[in-house]
Every structure is written in C-alpha cells, then in structure tokens.
Motif scaffolding. Sequence first.
Motif, PDB file in Angstrom:
ATOM      1  N   PHE A 145       0.843  -1.200   0.000  1.00 44.04           N
ATOM      2  CA  PHE A 145       0.000   0.000   0.000  1.00 44.04           C
ATOM      3  C   PHE A 145       0.878   1.250   0.000  1.00 44.04           C
ATOM      4  CE2 PHE A 145       0.427   1.011   4.548  1.00 44.04           C
ATOM      5  CZ  PHE A 145       0.760  -0.224   5.097  1.00 44.04           C
ATOM      6  N   GLN A 146       0.280   2.319  -0.507  1.00 43.29           N
ATOM      7  CA  GLN A 146       0.972   3.612  -0.511  1.00 43.29           C
ATOM      8  C   GLN A 146       0.162   4.592   0.349  1.00 43.29           C
ATOM      9  OE1 GLN A 146       2.477   4.758  -4.448  1.00 43.29           O
ATOM     10  NE2 GLN A 146       2.387   2.598  -5.013  1.00 43.29           N
ATOM     11  N   CYS A 147      -0.930   5.145  -0.203  1.00 50.72           N
ATOM     12  CA  CYS A 147      -1.729   6.058   0.633  1.00 50.72           C
ATOM     13  C   CYS A 147      -2.499   5.281   1.701  1.00 50.72           C
ATOM     14  CB  CYS A 147      -2.688   6.878  -0.224  1.00 50.72           C
ATOM     15  SG  CYS A 147      -4.148   5.975  -0.785  1.00 50.72           S
ATOM     16  N   GLY A 148      -2.836   4.032   1.427  1.00 52.23           N
ATOM     17  CA  GLY A 148      -3.494   3.186   2.409  1.00 52.23           C
ATOM     18  C   GLY A 148      -5.008   3.275   2.430  1.00 52.23           C
ATOM     19  N   PHE A 149      -5.597   4.113   1.602  1.00 53.80           N
ATOM     20  CA  PHE A 149      -7.050   4.284   1.690  1.00 53.80           C
ATOM     21  C   PHE A 149      -7.799   3.004   1.325  1.00 53.80           C
ATOM     22  CE2 PHE A 149     -11.279   5.660   0.498  1.00 53.80           C
ATOM     23  CZ  PHE A 149     -11.587   6.549   1.525  1.00 53.80           C
ATOM     24  N   CYS A 150      -7.303   2.313   0.327  1.00 52.81           N
ATOM     25  CA  CYS A 150      -7.989   1.085  -0.108  1.00 52.81           C
ATOM     26  C   CYS A 150      -7.641  -0.107   0.761  1.00 52.81           C
ATOM     27  CB  CYS A 150      -7.616   0.772  -1.560  1.00 52.81           C
ATOM     28  SG  CYS A 150      -5.924   0.126  -1.754  1.00 52.81           S
ATOM     29  N   THR A 151      -6.615   0.028   1.618  1.00 55.88           N
ATOM     30  CA  THR A 151      -5.986  -1.122   2.261  1.00 55.88           C
ATOM     31  C   THR A 151      -6.905  -1.932   3.183  1.00 55.88           C
ATOM     32  OG1 THR A 151      -3.902   0.070   2.106  1.00 55.88           O
ATOM     33  CG2 THR A 151      -3.934  -1.866   3.526  1.00 55.88           C
ATOM     34  N   CYS A 182      -7.321   0.034  -6.415  1.00 55.83           N
ATOM     35  CA  CYS A 182      -6.234   0.752  -5.744  1.00 55.83           C
ATOM     36  C   CYS A 182      -5.776   1.882  -6.660  1.00 55.83           C
ATOM     37  CB  CYS A 182      -5.062  -0.182  -5.439  1.00 55.83           C
ATOM     38  SG  CYS A 182      -3.644   0.683  -4.709  1.00 55.83           S
ATOM     39  N   ARG A 183      -6.060   3.087  -6.242  1.00 56.52           N
ATOM     40  CA  ARG A 183      -5.702   4.236  -7.081  1.00 56.52           C
ATOM     41  C   ARG A 183      -4.196   4.454  -7.118  1.00 56.52           C
ATOM     42  NH1 ARG A 183     -10.300   4.411  -4.817  1.00 56.52           N
ATOM     43  NH2 ARG A 183     -12.170   5.179  -5.852  1.00 56.52           N
ATOM     44  N   CYS A 184      -3.478   3.881  -6.151  1.00 60.75           N
ATOM     45  CA  CYS A 184      -2.010   3.974  -6.153  1.00 60.75           C
ATOM     46  C   CYS A 184      -1.386   2.854  -6.971  1.00 60.75           C
ATOM     47  CB  CYS A 184      -1.477   3.925  -4.726  1.00 60.75           C
ATOM     48  SG  CYS A 184      -2.084   5.235  -3.660  1.00 60.75           S
TER      49      CYS A 184
HETATM   50  S1  FES Z   1      -2.762   2.314  -1.525  1.00 59.18           S
HETATM   51 FE1  FES Z   1      -3.625   4.204  -2.244  1.00 59.18          FE
HETATM   52  S2  FES Z   1      -5.511   3.607  -3.135  1.00 59.18           S
HETATM   53 FE2  FES Z   1      -4.518   1.715  -2.688  1.00 59.18          FE
END
Ligand code: FES
Length: 203
Positions: A145-151, A182-184
């Motif tokens: 994960f990067q931003c973590g929103f979807c995590t 996952c947008r990232c």
């Molecule tokens: S980690 Fe950013 S949307 Fe999946």
Amino acid sequence: MTVDRSLADSQRRNFLKGSAIAAISPFAASPALAQPPASLPDGDPRALRAVEMTINGQRRRLSLDARTSLLDALRDHAGLTGTKKGCDQGQCGACTVHVDGRRILSCLMLAVAADGAAITTIEGLASETGELHPMQQAFIDQDAFQCGFCTPGQILSGIACVREGHAETEHDIREYMSGNICRCAAYPNIVAAIQQAKPLMEG
Ligand code: FES
Ligand code: FES
C-alpha cells in the motif's frame, strides 16, 4: 532518494494498528443520532430501529434510521472508521467487511439487514496482544500500500479470497480481487502479499 526500510515498516505497522485502537475505544466517540420528528406515520423509514450486531466479537446495539447503510452504521454509529468510504456505490471495494464470514460491500448493505449478524472489520483482525493477522503483516512486508485508503478493504477481501479457495494462482488472485480498486496501483504488491499470507492462513 532512499527510504529507511525499518522506519517505513514501523510507520506502516502503526498505521495498521491505529484502527485497532479505535476498536477498543468506548462508544463515546460516536456522533449523536439525528432525531426524527416527534410523530411519524407507520412505516416511515426515519423511525429509529434497534439493530444488534456482533462487531469484532463485541455485541453492539445501535439505534438506526432504516435507510442507514452498514458502512455508515460502522463508521458513524459504532465509531469504527477503519472501513473506508470510497465511492459509496459498490464500485471500489474500499468498504469491504465480513458479514457472517463472507465479504460484503458494506456501502450496499442496509444495516437493518445485518441485524443479528457477526461483522468483522479491519479493527478486528489483530489479536488482543497486538499481533497482526498474517494478511496485515504481509501487506507491510510486501509494500502493498501507498496512501493506504484502499488497504482495509483489500486486506478483508484478500482474507476472503484465500478462504474461498480463490488464491491458488496469480491469475485467480487478480480475478477475485478485481472488485477492490487501488488508485495507487499497488496491485503487484497486493498479489505478492496474498501469496505470502496464504500458507500462513492455511497452516
Ligand atoms: S494504496 Fe492508495 S488507493 Fe490503494
Ligand atoms: S465505498 Fe463501497 S464499493 Fe466503494
């Protein structure tokens, strides 16, 4: 630019555990319920209804407008904000939780339909001693994960994917995780995380 791996892992571990802290917080964090008008005609959906659920092993009784989604019940009434609201219309998977062991898009399910059910959210995965679920640990280990929103949704879906027997091949994982956006674009790492966690979950 180089990133200190141990620092990054530490930050990610804290990120994943942060939601668990909310799970054991008292109910006081929940916002006040909007009160319906004093008198409502029979069957008016604004009338508050008692809904009982077992959320992460704890019996909870909520008073809800019949139109409340399970997602809003968890976030706004049970104080469990680890489950994320992305699209709120069944397209992104960010709101995935387990209902009686099955993965569900909680934005598409009315909370009253979950009356009596057992719900598992991201806050309920770690052990009482703070040990992460193998899938949570794998997401850290694989930089999934990067931003973590979807995590949170990815992790709940990943666990279900393994339990359903849909994690035998990379192709299967991609197919059965396709409802989680996952947008990232961390997809290769998410697949690797599920492959790491699978034998640990089955062992
Ligand atoms: S980690 Fe950013 S949307 Fe999946
Ligand atoms: S918030 Fe439920 S699928 Fe996007």
